[in-house]
Design a protein around this motif. Structure first.
Motif, PDB file in Angstrom:
ATOM      1  N   THR A  10       0.840  -1.191   0.000  1.00 38.80           N
ATOM      2  CA  THR A  10       0.000   0.000   0.000  1.00 38.80           C
ATOM      3  C   THR A  10       0.875   1.241   0.000  1.00 38.80           C
ATOM      4  O   THR A  10       2.086   1.153   0.229  1.00 38.80           O
ATOM      5  CB  THR A  10      -0.965   0.020   1.212  1.00 38.80           C
ATOM      6  N   THR A  11       0.261   2.373  -0.265  1.00 38.07           N
ATOM      7  CA  THR A  11       0.942   3.656  -0.177  1.00 38.07           C
ATOM      8  C   THR A  11       0.248   4.458   0.913  1.00 38.07           C
ATOM      9  O   THR A  11      -0.987   4.555   0.926  1.00 38.07           O
ATOM     10  CB  THR A  11       0.876   4.409  -1.515  1.00 38.07           C
ATOM     11  N   PHE A  12       1.034   5.005   1.827  1.00 38.81           N
ATOM     12  CA  PHE A  12       0.499   5.758   2.956  1.00 38.81           C
ATOM     13  C   PHE A  12       1.587   6.713   3.440  1.00 38.81           C
ATOM     14  O   PHE A  12       2.762   6.363   3.414  1.00 38.81           O
ATOM     15  CB  PHE A  12       0.087   4.781   4.071  1.00 38.81           C
ATOM     16  N   ASP A  13       1.216   7.896   3.871  1.00 37.05           N
ATOM     17  CA  ASP A  13       2.183   8.871   4.386  1.00 37.05           C
ATOM     18  C   ASP A  13       3.274   9.163   3.345  1.00 37.05           C
ATOM     19  O   ASP A  13       4.445   9.286   3.682  1.00 37.05           O
ATOM     20  CB  ASP A  13       2.774   8.368   5.702  1.00 37.05           C
ATOM     21  N   SER A  14       2.892   9.185   2.084  1.00 37.29           N
ATOM     22  CA  SER A  14       3.802   9.437   0.958  1.00 37.29           C
ATOM     23  C   SER A  14       4.923   8.412   0.834  1.00 37.29           C
ATOM     24  O   SER A  14       5.991   8.701   0.297  1.00 37.29           O
ATOM     25  CB  SER A  14       4.410  10.847   1.055  1.00 37.29           C
ATOM     26  N   ARG A  15       4.689   7.197   1.350  1.00 37.35           N
ATOM     27  CA  ARG A  15       5.673   6.117   1.267  1.00 37.35           C
ATOM     28  C   ARG A  15       5.001   4.818   0.850  1.00 37.35           C
ATOM     29  O   ARG A  15       3.790   4.672   0.941  1.00 37.35           O
ATOM     30  CB  ARG A  15       6.356   5.899   2.628  1.00 37.35           C
ATOM     31  N   THR A  38      -3.138   3.808  10.698  1.00 32.38           N
ATOM     32  CA  THR A  38      -2.517   4.637  11.735  1.00 32.38           C
ATOM     33  C   THR A  38      -1.012   4.497  11.660  1.00 32.38           C
ATOM     34  O   THR A  38      -0.490   3.372  11.628  1.00 32.38           O
ATOM     35  CB  THR A  38      -2.995   4.189  13.133  1.00 32.38           C
ATOM     36  N   LEU A  39      -0.315   5.623  11.642  1.00 32.71           N
ATOM     37  CA  LEU A  39       1.138   5.620  11.678  1.00 32.71           C
ATOM     38  C   LEU A  39       1.550   5.440  13.134  1.00 32.71           C
ATOM     39  O   LEU A  39       1.392   6.335  13.956  1.00 32.71           O
ATOM     40  CB  LEU A  39       1.691   6.929  11.110  1.00 32.71           C
ATOM     41  N   LEU A  44       6.441   1.658  11.267  1.00 29.68           N
ATOM     42  CA  LEU A  44       5.303   0.763  11.459  1.00 29.68           C
ATOM     43  C   LEU A  44       3.988   1.508  11.282  1.00 29.68           C
ATOM     44  O   LEU A  44       3.787   2.586  11.848  1.00 29.68           O
ATOM     45  CB  LEU A  44       5.348   0.147  12.864  1.00 29.68           C
ATOM     46  N   ALA A  45       3.094   0.915  10.489  1.00 28.43           N
ATOM     47  CA  ALA A  45       1.734   1.428  10.327  1.00 28.43           C
ATOM     48  C   ALA A  45       0.769   0.268  10.549  1.00 28.43           C
ATOM     49  O   ALA A  45       1.061  -0.876  10.183  1.00 28.43           O
ATOM     50  CB  ALA A  45       1.539   2.018   8.936  1.00 28.43           C
TER      51      ALA A  45
END
Length: 67
Positions: A10-15, A38-39, A44-45
């Motif tokens: 997945t892509t999350f928090d621009s990563r 959740t970051l 770790l997310a």
């Protein structure tokens, strides 16, 4: 979350992130899965959906395309 191809990446928090496995029945969950990402820390997310928590860790590069 878009869970095409099982939701491993997945892509999350621009990563880009990797769960290390396909948490949504090996690719059968095509489309979107409702939940909350959740970051937890820089490395770790957590994605929580229906009482299930999937841990994601950042990847070194972009997430691969599905076959």
């Amino acid at each position: 979350m878009h869970a095409h191809c099982g939701g491993r990446y997945t892509t999350f928090d621009s990563r880009s992130w990797d769960a290390g496995h396909d948490p949504f029945d090996g690719g059968g969950a095509l489309g979107y899965v409702t939940g909350v990402m959740t970051l937890v820390s820089d490395g770790l997310a957590h994605f929580e959906t229906g009482g299930m928590v999937v841990e994601y860790r950042p990847t070194a590069g972009a997430t691969p395309l599905c076959a």
